[in-house]
Design an enzyme around this catalytic site. Structure first.
Site, PDB file in Angstrom:
ATOM      1  N   LYS A   1       1.972  -3.741   7.099  1.00 27.89           N
ATOM      2  CA  LYS A   1       2.073  -3.881   5.638  1.00 27.89           C
ATOM      3  C   LYS A   1       3.516  -3.638   5.184  1.00 27.89           C
ATOM      4  O   LYS A   1       4.002  -4.296   4.261  1.00 27.89           O
ATOM      5  CB  LYS A   1       1.122  -2.898   4.937  1.00 27.89           C
ATOM      6  CG  LYS A   1      -0.356  -3.190   5.127  1.00 27.89           C
ATOM      7  CD  LYS A   1      -0.800  -4.508   4.530  1.00 27.89           C
ATOM      8  CE  LYS A   1      -0.751  -4.519   3.023  1.00 27.89           C
ATOM      9  NZ  LYS A   1      -1.271  -5.807   2.464  1.00 27.89           N
TER      10      LYS A   1
ATOM     11  N   TYR B   1      -1.417  -0.667  11.198  1.00 30.34           N
ATOM     12  CA  TYR B   1      -1.757  -1.250   9.896  1.00 30.34           C
ATOM     13  C   TYR B   1      -0.614  -1.048   8.899  1.00 30.34           C
ATOM     14  O   TYR B   1      -0.098  -2.014   8.326  1.00 30.34           O
ATOM     15  CB  TYR B   1      -3.050  -0.618   9.347  1.00 30.34           C
ATOM     16  CG  TYR B   1      -3.238  -0.842   7.854  1.00 30.34           C
ATOM     17  CD1 TYR B   1      -3.455  -2.124   7.339  1.00 30.34           C
ATOM     18  CD2 TYR B   1      -3.167   0.232   6.949  1.00 30.34           C
ATOM     19  CE1 TYR B   1      -3.603  -2.329   5.966  1.00 30.34           C
ATOM     20  CE2 TYR B   1      -3.317   0.029   5.583  1.00 30.34           C
ATOM     21  CZ  TYR B   1      -3.534  -1.249   5.095  1.00 30.34           C
ATOM     22  OH  TYR B   1      -3.675  -1.465   3.742  1.00 30.34           O
TER      23      TYR B   1
ATOM     24  N   THR C   1       0.836  -1.208   0.000  1.00 27.96           N
ATOM     25  CA  THR C   1       0.000   0.000   0.000  1.00 27.96           C
ATOM     26  C   THR C   1       0.868   1.254   0.000  1.00 27.96           C
ATOM     27  O   THR C   1       2.012   1.221   0.488  1.00 27.96           O
ATOM     28  CB  THR C   1      -0.931   0.002   1.241  1.00 27.96           C
ATOM     29  OG1 THR C   1      -1.414   1.326   1.459  1.00 27.96           O
ATOM     30  CG2 THR C   1      -0.215  -0.447   2.503  1.00 27.96           C
ATOM     31  N   ASP C   2       0.314   2.356  -0.496  1.00 21.40           N
ATOM     32  CA  ASP C   2       1.060   3.628  -0.453  1.00 21.40           C
ATOM     33  C   ASP C   2       1.254   4.096   0.988  1.00 21.40           C
ATOM     34  O   ASP C   2       2.083   4.956   1.258  1.00 21.40           O
ATOM     35  CB  ASP C   2       0.355   4.714  -1.289  1.00 21.40           C
ATOM     36  CG  ASP C   2      -1.016   5.139  -0.767  1.00 21.40           C
ATOM     37  OD1 ASP C   2      -1.568   4.475   0.146  1.00 21.40           O
ATOM     38  OD2 ASP C   2      -1.547   6.139  -1.282  1.00 21.40           O
ATOM     39  N   GLU C   3       0.483   3.505   1.925  1.00 22.26           N
ATOM     40  CA  GLU C   3       0.577   3.957   3.315  1.00 22.26           C
ATOM     41  C   GLU C   3       1.905   3.582   3.962  1.00 22.26           C
ATOM     42  O   GLU C   3       2.253   4.113   5.017  1.00 22.26           O
ATOM     43  CB  GLU C   3      -0.603   3.410   4.143  1.00 22.26           C
ATOM     44  CG  GLU C   3      -1.924   3.872   3.572  1.00 22.26           C
ATOM     45  CD  GLU C   3      -3.118   3.674   4.477  1.00 22.26           C
ATOM     46  OE1 GLU C   3      -2.969   3.658   5.701  1.00 22.26           O
ATOM     47  OE2 GLU C   3      -4.235   3.546   3.927  1.00 22.26           O
TER      48      GLU C   3
HETATM   49  P1  NAD Z   1     -10.724  -6.069   2.955  1.00 23.67           P
HETATM   50  O1  NAD Z   1     -10.584  -5.839   4.418  1.00 23.67           O
HETATM   51  O2  NAD Z   1     -11.971  -5.648   2.261  1.00 23.67           O
HETATM   52  O3  NAD Z   1     -10.524  -7.625   2.644  1.00 23.67           O
HETATM   53  C1  NAD Z   1      -9.574  -8.414   3.289  1.00 23.67           C
HETATM   54  C2  NAD Z   1      -9.944  -9.878   3.031  1.00 23.67           C
HETATM   55  O4  NAD Z   1      -8.914 -10.689   3.633  1.00 23.67           O
HETATM   56  C3  NAD Z   1     -11.256 -10.302   3.668  1.00 23.67           C
HETATM   57  O5  NAD Z   1     -12.013 -11.076   2.752  1.00 23.67           O
HETATM   58  C4  NAD Z   1     -10.838 -11.151   4.861  1.00 23.67           C
HETATM   59  O6  NAD Z   1     -11.778 -12.160   5.195  1.00 23.67           O
HETATM   60  C5  NAD Z   1      -9.537 -11.744   4.361  1.00 23.67           C
HETATM   61  N1  NAD Z   1      -8.624 -12.139   5.453  1.00 23.67           N
HETATM   62  C6  NAD Z   1      -8.291 -11.420   6.553  1.00 23.67           C
HETATM   63  N2  NAD Z   1      -7.453 -12.132   7.327  1.00 23.67           N
HETATM   64  C7  NAD Z   1      -7.240 -13.316   6.691  1.00 23.67           C
HETATM   65  C8  NAD Z   1      -6.441 -14.453   6.994  1.00 23.67           C
HETATM   66  N3  NAD Z   1      -5.713 -14.530   8.109  1.00 23.67           N
HETATM   67  N4  NAD Z   1      -6.443 -15.493   6.110  1.00 23.67           N
HETATM   68  C9  NAD Z   1      -7.207 -15.438   4.980  1.00 23.67           C
HETATM   69  N5  NAD Z   1      -7.970 -14.383   4.658  1.00 23.67           N
HETATM   70  C10 NAD Z   1      -7.986 -13.324   5.507  1.00 23.67           C
HETATM   71  O7  NAD Z   1      -9.441  -5.366   2.320  1.00 23.67           O
HETATM   72  P2  NAD Z   1      -9.254  -4.666   0.882  1.00 23.67           P
HETATM   73  O8  NAD Z   1      -9.585  -3.229   0.996  1.00 23.67           O
HETATM   74  O9  NAD Z   1      -9.875  -5.502  -0.159  1.00 23.67           O
HETATM   75  O10 NAD Z   1      -7.671  -4.753   0.744  1.00 23.67           O
HETATM   76  C11 NAD Z   1      -7.060  -5.893   0.155  1.00 23.67           C
HETATM   77  C12 NAD Z   1      -5.546  -5.730   0.177  1.00 23.67           C
HETATM   78  O11 NAD Z   1      -5.184  -4.539  -0.544  1.00 23.67           O
HETATM   79  C13 NAD Z   1      -4.955  -5.561   1.565  1.00 23.67           C
HETATM   80  O12 NAD Z   1      -3.746  -6.267   1.607  1.00 23.67           O
HETATM   81  C14 NAD Z   1      -4.713  -4.065   1.692  1.00 23.67           C
HETATM   82  O13 NAD Z   1      -3.634  -3.798   2.569  1.00 23.67           O
HETATM   83  C15 NAD Z   1      -4.369  -3.712   0.259  1.00 23.67           C
HETATM   84  N6  NAD Z   1      -4.662  -2.322  -0.149  1.00 23.67           N
HETATM   85  C16 NAD Z   1      -5.915  -1.812   0.037  1.00 23.67           C
HETATM   86  C17 NAD Z   1      -6.190  -0.524  -0.406  1.00 23.67           C
HETATM   87  C18 NAD Z   1      -7.580   0.047  -0.255  1.00 23.67           C
HETATM   88  O14 NAD Z   1      -7.791   1.229  -0.566  1.00 23.67           O
HETATM   89  N7  NAD Z   1      -8.576  -0.704   0.179  1.00 23.67           N
HETATM   90  C19 NAD Z   1      -5.200   0.240  -1.018  1.00 23.67           C
HETATM   91  C20 NAD Z   1      -3.913  -0.323  -1.189  1.00 23.67           C
HETATM   92  C21 NAD Z   1      -3.658  -1.614  -0.752  1.00 23.67           C
HETATM   93  P1  TYD Z   2     -10.016   5.282   5.158  1.00 20.15           P
HETATM   94  O1  TYD Z   2     -11.100   4.991   4.187  1.00 20.15           O
HETATM   95  O2  TYD Z   2     -10.063   4.647   6.508  1.00 20.15           O
HETATM   96  O3  TYD Z   2      -8.649   4.985   4.413  1.00 20.15           O
HETATM   97  P2  TYD Z   2      -7.106   5.293   4.890  1.00 20.15           P
HETATM   98  O4  TYD Z   2      -7.112   5.887   6.239  1.00 20.15           O
HETATM   99  O5  TYD Z   2      -6.513   3.926   4.888  1.00 20.15           O
HETATM  100  O6  TYD Z   2      -6.568   6.214   3.860  1.00 20.15           O
HETATM  101  O7  TYD Z   2      -9.974   6.863   5.398  1.00 20.15           O
HETATM  102  C1  TYD Z   2      -9.752   7.759   4.324  1.00 20.15           C
HETATM  103  C2  TYD Z   2      -9.661   9.150   4.908  1.00 20.15           C
HETATM  104  O8  TYD Z   2     -10.932   9.496   5.464  1.00 20.15           O
HETATM  105  C3  TYD Z   2      -8.666   9.281   6.040  1.00 20.15           C
HETATM  106  O9  TYD Z   2      -8.039  10.563   5.977  1.00 20.15           O
HETATM  107  C4  TYD Z   2      -9.514   9.193   7.291  1.00 20.15           C
HETATM  108  C5  TYD Z   2     -10.816   9.820   6.845  1.00 20.15           C
HETATM  109  N1  TYD Z   2     -12.025   9.303   7.529  1.00 20.15           N
HETATM  110  C6  TYD Z   2     -12.902  10.195   8.183  1.00 20.15           C
HETATM  111  O10 TYD Z   2     -12.685  11.423   8.177  1.00 20.15           O
HETATM  112  N2  TYD Z   2     -13.998   9.685   8.816  1.00 20.15           N
HETATM  113  C7  TYD Z   2     -14.259   8.347   8.842  1.00 20.15           C
HETATM  114  O11 TYD Z   2     -15.268   7.940   9.468  1.00 20.15           O
HETATM  115  C8  TYD Z   2     -13.367   7.453   8.162  1.00 20.15           C
HETATM  116  C9  TYD Z   2     -13.608   5.972   8.164  1.00 20.15           C
HETATM  117  C10 TYD Z   2     -12.261   7.989   7.521  1.00 20.15           C
END
Ligand code: NAD
Ligand code: TYD
Length: 334
Positions: free
Chosen positions: A153, A149, A125-127
């Site tokens: 990562k 988190y 992730t970019d985080e």
């Molecule tokens: P999500 O929380 O929606 O999904 C995570 C999935 O992983 C779920 O289906 C959960 O049941 C499964 N899981 C959790 N623990 C597990 C384990 N121990 N064994 C097997 N399965 C397990 O997350 P997401 O938003 O779809 O993100 C997916 C990936 O992408 C993550 O690795 C996250 O760090 C990365 N990512 C997400 C974003 C974003 O904006 N959502 C951006 C960049 C990277």
């Molecule tokens: P989020 O969707 O949790 O993604 P990330 O923190 O991983 O980037 O949050 C996106 C942005 O929105 C972040 O700056 C936190 C803010 N945020 C709120 O202001 N209120 C909320 O209830 C949530 C969930 C996020």
């Protein structure tokens, strides 16, 4: 036929990725979806394809060494999405983040090394870079993750790299910005605010709402992963971004406008602990290889909001039970 192990395939990005693969490649791929079905995993995301003969679901934990060892010999490509993914939950309770995001990645990498898979994609992730007020992070910049988190990562990201460097495992690491789209669990900013606004509930904005995120449509992220499986160089990291930075307030106003809801739903609440001010990635490296996002933000955010309007049953079912417990304790002052 390419045999994929998609971990976390019942979550937001993983399920979109499985749909993407089946639409694009049909019977040229076989997909094993290994997912523990935590609160964030939802098999309804995959109901349309669950009976496909080239898809199978296995309920299990990526930390389960024996299970992972039995699956890996039949796999060509691993795409590791499985993770605990919500920053706020990692602040309240980091344990599962360390376990799944770091140890789980280790279990997968070790099994992949032993069975000699053809490609291992670690979805980072970019985080992991932390916050940047001006300019954008390059892949070679120092990692300064600031939440449990993002630190977990970052651990998995560098562990994956070590398996390339030490054992020659063909690892590619992606660092993508914030995704939006269908099937996103409504604890994250966009689905939370869209569904709350539909229900005429307040939108809890942390701090001054001026934190900046770069937003990418989830299908573009899936497409970038697919591109990097064939074009990415082993051992390399690739930033993936939407080229669309916005403040949380901008996003909130857009959602309210699109849904025709009043500004009075905006509620400013205490800031998130350690809240990163701005994320921004330089995406020159993947562009040089020939990839860029193809969805326009204006259209994709509208169709995403429309998806949540049309699929109320999907999120209403989620917004009960455990979700309500979490919501009440996390947003107790709203
Ligand atoms: P999500 O929380 O929606 O999904 C995570 C999935 O992983 C779920 O289906 C959960 O049941 C499964 N899981 C959790 N623990 C597990 C384990 N121990 N064994 C097997 N399965 C397990 O997350 P997401 O938003 O779809 O993100 C997916 C990936 O992408 C993550 O690795 C996250 O760090 C990365 N990512 C997400 C974003 C974003 O904006 N959502 C951006 C960049 C990277
Ligand atoms: P989020 O969707 O949790 O993604 P990330 O923190 O991983 O980037 O949050 C996106 C942005 O929105 C972040 O700056 C936190 C803010 N945020 C709120 O202001 N209120 C909320 O209830 C949530 C969930 C996020």
């Amino acid at each position: 036929m390419k045999r994929y192990l998609v971990t976390g395939g019942a979550g937001f990005i993983g399920s979109n990725y499985i749909h993407y693969l089946l639409q694009k490649y049909g019977n040229e791929v076989h997909i094993t979806n290994l997912d523990k079905l935590t609160y964030a995993g939802n098999l309804e995301n995959l109901s349309a394809i669950e009976k496909e003969s080239n898809y199978r679901f296995i309920k299990g934990d990526i930390c389960d060494k024996d299970l992972v060892a039995t699956l890996m010999p039949d796999i060509d490509i691993v795409v590791n999405f499985a993770a605990e993914s919500h920053v706020d939950r990692s602040i309240g309770s980091p344990d599962d983040f360390i376990q799944t995001d770091v140890y789980g990645a280790f279990v997968l990498l070790e099994a992949a090394r032993k069975s000699g898979v053809g490609k291992f994609i670690q979805i980072s992730t970019d985080e992991v870079y932390g916050s940047i007020l001006k300019g954008s992070f390059k892949e070679t910049d120092v990692l300064e993750p600031s939440s449990p988190y993002s630190a977990s990562k970052a651990g998995a990201d560098r562990l994956a790299y070590s398996y390339y460097k030490t054992y020659g495992l063909p690892v590619v690491i992606t660092r993508c910005s914030n995704n939006y789209g269908p099937y996103q669990y409504p604890e994250k900013l966009i689905p939370l605010f869209v569904t709350n606004a539909i229900e005429d509930k307040s939108l809890p904005i942390y701090g001054d709402g001026k934190n900046v995120r770069d937003w990418i449509y989830v299908v573009d992220h899936c497409d970038a992963i697919d591109f990097l499986i064939s074009r990415g160089e082993d051992g390399e990291v690739y930033n993936v971004g939407g080229g669309n930075e916005m403040t949380n307030l901008d996003i909130t106003d857009l959602i309210l406008q699109e849904l025709g809801k009043p500004a009075s739903l905006k509620t400013f609440i205490a800031d998130r602990l350690g809240h990163d001010r701005r994320y921004s990635v330089e995406t020159e490296k993947i562009q040089q290889l020939g990839w860029q996002p193809s969805f326009s933000f204006v259209e994709a955010i509208k169709s995403t909001i429309q998806w949540y309007r049309e699929n109320t049953a999907w999120w209403e079912k989620i917004k009960t039970g455990e979700y309500l417990e979490y919501y009440k304790s996390h947003y107790q002052h709203v």
